[in-house]
Enzyme design. Sequence first.
Site, PDB file in Angstrom:
ATOM      1  N   GLU A 362       0.829  -1.225   0.000  1.00 17.62           N
ATOM      2  CA  GLU A 362       0.000   0.000   0.000  1.00 17.62           C
ATOM      3  C   GLU A 362       0.852   1.258   0.000  1.00 17.62           C
ATOM      4  O   GLU A 362       0.489   2.275   0.598  1.00 17.62           O
ATOM      5  CB  GLU A 362      -1.000  -0.003   1.156  1.00 17.62           C
ATOM      6  CG  GLU A 362      -2.147  -0.942   0.851  1.00 17.62           C
ATOM      7  CD  GLU A 362      -3.513  -0.415   1.272  1.00 17.62           C
ATOM      8  OE1 GLU A 362      -4.365  -1.250   1.554  1.00 17.62           O
ATOM      9  OE2 GLU A 362      -3.742   0.797   1.281  1.00 17.62           O
ATOM     10  N   THR A 364       5.253   2.129  -0.284  1.00 16.85           N
ATOM     11  CA  THR A 364       6.397   1.935   0.619  1.00 16.85           C
ATOM     12  C   THR A 364       6.487   3.097   1.617  1.00 16.85           C
ATOM     13  O   THR A 364       5.882   4.163   1.410  1.00 16.85           O
ATOM     14  CB  THR A 364       7.710   1.905  -0.176  1.00 16.85           C
ATOM     15  OG1 THR A 364       7.861   3.178  -0.833  1.00 16.85           O
ATOM     16  CG2 THR A 364       7.729   0.782  -1.207  1.00 16.85           C
TER      17      THR A 364
HETATM   18  N1  COS Z   1      -5.597  12.413  -4.534  1.00 23.25           N
HETATM   19  C1  COS Z   1      -6.076  12.921  -5.693  1.00 23.25           C
HETATM   20  N2  COS Z   1      -5.274  13.247  -6.731  1.00 23.25           N
HETATM   21  C2  COS Z   1      -3.959  13.055  -6.588  1.00 23.25           C
HETATM   22  C3  COS Z   1      -3.391  12.545  -5.399  1.00 23.25           C
HETATM   23  C4  COS Z   1      -4.276  12.239  -4.341  1.00 23.25           C
HETATM   24  N3  COS Z   1      -3.831  11.739  -3.189  1.00 23.25           N
HETATM   25  N4  COS Z   1      -2.053  12.458  -5.550  1.00 23.25           N
HETATM   26  C5  COS Z   1      -1.774  12.914  -6.773  1.00 23.25           C
HETATM   27  N5  COS Z   1      -2.932  13.263  -7.400  1.00 23.25           N
HETATM   28  C6  COS Z   1      -3.075  13.860  -8.737  1.00 23.25           C
HETATM   29  C7  COS Z   1      -2.224  15.094  -8.863  1.00 23.25           C
HETATM   30  O1  COS Z   1      -2.882  16.231  -8.387  1.00 23.25           O
HETATM   31  C8  COS Z   1      -1.952  15.153 -10.342  1.00 23.25           C
HETATM   32  O2  COS Z   1      -3.061  15.691 -11.038  1.00 23.25           O
HETATM   33  P1  COS Z   1      -3.061  17.249 -11.566  1.00 23.25           P
HETATM   34  O3  COS Z   1      -1.888  17.345 -12.493  1.00 23.25           O
HETATM   35  O4  COS Z   1      -4.393  17.398 -12.230  1.00 23.25           O
HETATM   36  O5  COS Z   1      -2.907  18.089 -10.337  1.00 23.25           O
HETATM   37  C9  COS Z   1      -1.881  13.668 -10.732  1.00 23.25           C
HETATM   38  O6  COS Z   1      -2.587  12.954  -9.725  1.00 23.25           O
HETATM   39  C10 COS Z   1      -0.460  13.172 -10.824  1.00 23.25           C
HETATM   40  O7  COS Z   1       0.127  13.380  -9.551  1.00 23.25           O
HETATM   41  P2  COS Z   1       1.687  13.475  -9.318  1.00 23.25           P
HETATM   42  O8  COS Z   1       2.284  14.417 -10.323  1.00 23.25           O
HETATM   43  O9  COS Z   1       1.905  13.779  -7.874  1.00 23.25           O
HETATM   44  O10 COS Z   1       2.150  11.991  -9.673  1.00 23.25           O
HETATM   45  P3  COS Z   1       3.554  11.293  -9.528  1.00 23.25           P
HETATM   46  O11 COS Z   1       3.770  10.473 -10.735  1.00 23.25           O
HETATM   47  O12 COS Z   1       4.597  12.284  -9.135  1.00 23.25           O
HETATM   48  O13 COS Z   1       3.335  10.205  -8.338  1.00 23.25           O
HETATM   49  C11 COS Z   1       3.067   9.264  -6.171  1.00 23.25           C
HETATM   50  C12 COS Z   1       2.765  10.413  -7.149  1.00 23.25           C
HETATM   51  C13 COS Z   1       4.524   8.917  -6.033  1.00 23.25           C
HETATM   52  C14 COS Z   1       2.529   9.804  -4.845  1.00 23.25           C
HETATM   53  C15 COS Z   1       2.265   8.010  -6.620  1.00 23.25           C
HETATM   54  O14 COS Z   1       2.815   7.460  -7.791  1.00 23.25           O
HETATM   55  C16 COS Z   1       2.159   6.937  -5.559  1.00 23.25           C
HETATM   56  O15 COS Z   1       1.398   7.075  -4.601  1.00 23.25           O
HETATM   57  N6  COS Z   1       2.894   5.823  -5.722  1.00 23.25           N
HETATM   58  C17 COS Z   1       2.781   4.686  -4.835  1.00 23.25           C
HETATM   59  C18 COS Z   1       1.703   3.768  -5.320  1.00 23.25           C
HETATM   60  C19 COS Z   1       1.315   2.781  -4.290  1.00 23.25           C
HETATM   61  O16 COS Z   1       0.984   3.117  -3.167  1.00 23.25           O
HETATM   62  N7  COS Z   1       1.318   1.523  -4.674  1.00 23.25           N
HETATM   63  C20 COS Z   1       0.923   0.491  -3.807  1.00 23.25           C
HETATM   64  C21 COS Z   1       0.167  -0.504  -4.587  1.00 23.25           C
HETATM   65  S1  COS Z   1      -1.480  -0.519  -4.254  1.00 23.25           S
HETATM   66  S2  COS Z   1      -1.589  -1.951  -2.919  1.00 23.25           S
END
Ligand code: COS
Length: 380
Positions: A362, A364
């Site tokens: 969920e 890292t």
């Molecule tokens: N809620 C709603 N929208 C979100 C958000 C959130 N929590 N986080 C990001 N977004 C939106 C951003 O606002 C952006 O949209 P806009 O350009 O319209 O503003 C879009 O999503 C892309 O966001 P961002 O540029 O922050 O994306 P990144 O590629 O930099 O990645 C992380 C963000 C690293 C936070 C994300 O890839 C992540 O959470 N990775 C981990 C995934 C995970 O938890 N995997 C586990 C498997 S599931 S069991």
Amino acid sequence: MIGFSLTEAQEALRVKAREFADREIRPRAREYDEKGIFPRDVMERAFAEGIMNESVPTQYGGPGMGNLDAAIMTEELGAACMGIGTSIMANSLALAPLILYGNDAQKEKYLRWHMREFRIAAFCLTEREAGSDAGGLRTRAERDGDYYVINGDKCFSTNGSYADIYTVFAVTAPNKGPLGVSAFIVERAMGVVPGKTEDKMGQRASNQAELHFRDVRVPAENLLGREGHGFKIAMGTLDRTRAGTAAGAVGIARRALEEATAYAAQRVQFGQPLIRNQAIQFKLADMAMKIEAARLLTWQAAWMADNDLRQGKESAMAKCFAGDVAMEVTTEAVQIFGGNGYSREYPVEKLMRDAKLMQIYEGTQEIQRLVIARELGKGR
Ligand code: COS
């Protein structure tokens, strides 16, 4: 006004979940871990007793629990066996996008279908080349008339081998990065093919599978939200569900403290129980403090979600802190048990193996810290 006591209903839920965990999970935990048995039988009983799919609203036949209720329940599952707990919780993760972002027709169809009889759901975000970088998905969904055709491969999908429905994230607009991702509800019968499963260090009763999609035709009405909205759905879902993961971690840590305290009270060395030694007392005190802090962060994040407050940062804090606490506390528990702690005859080595996954899945711990820091940067 701040209160730290549970309501009567929450206390009753805790008693019910603990009784279920003691009766159905604990007796099976060791064998299911050793043999890597998928706990379908336990899940069926959890479903029958309202300990599963907890956040499905009552209007669709679900238990309709809030986030704090779910956290109280999940701690009990984690304390009994997190491998089995993860199998039960994975259903909630997979259904969360539908509950949070589905339209009435989708909820009516799939949530009701899910609650009519025992069914399993799986969340499909991660791919071999898109783990922490969840925006780098390659699985494609191309529109074809009234359908989307999905092609690609997912991995580490919890419950993936056994699921009846999947929440699938796939690219509908290449070159748009995260904003080109869409989310779909896909029935297994539409052609999802489960593949290799992971042979894991811990949480061995849970199932993580590769999933293959080859020209899987999904009705366009199964699109969640709008095209291009999928990444936000995934992130918004994880913001909500991470407090539940944190609660599982608190459960593992609490169990480790219980085991270590009981062992230290009865194990005699140098003519007195271990617990009379200050070195052991300090360890136990630190473990207890950290667990209390982790639980408070967890309940705060869950309470904020229940009150529709923005809580991405707080959920990430809870997940990160509680996951680290679970690792630290279980490691100390093994240390207190000494040589016995390293033996499979005693329960704490399993807790330590199970805890490690809480720092990985969920999102890292590094991703949680990144989420927290980004929110701080936005002045939140
Ligand atoms: N809620 C709603 N929208 C979100 C958000 C959130 N929590 N986080 C990001 N977004 C939106 C951003 O606002 C952006 O949209 P806009 O350009 O319209 O503003 C879009 O999503 C892309 O966001 P961002 O540029 O922050 O994306 P990144 O590629 O930099 O990645 C992380 C963000 C690293 C936070 C994300 O890839 C992540 O959470 N990775 C981990 C995934 C995970 O938890 N995997 C586990 C498997 S599931 S069991």
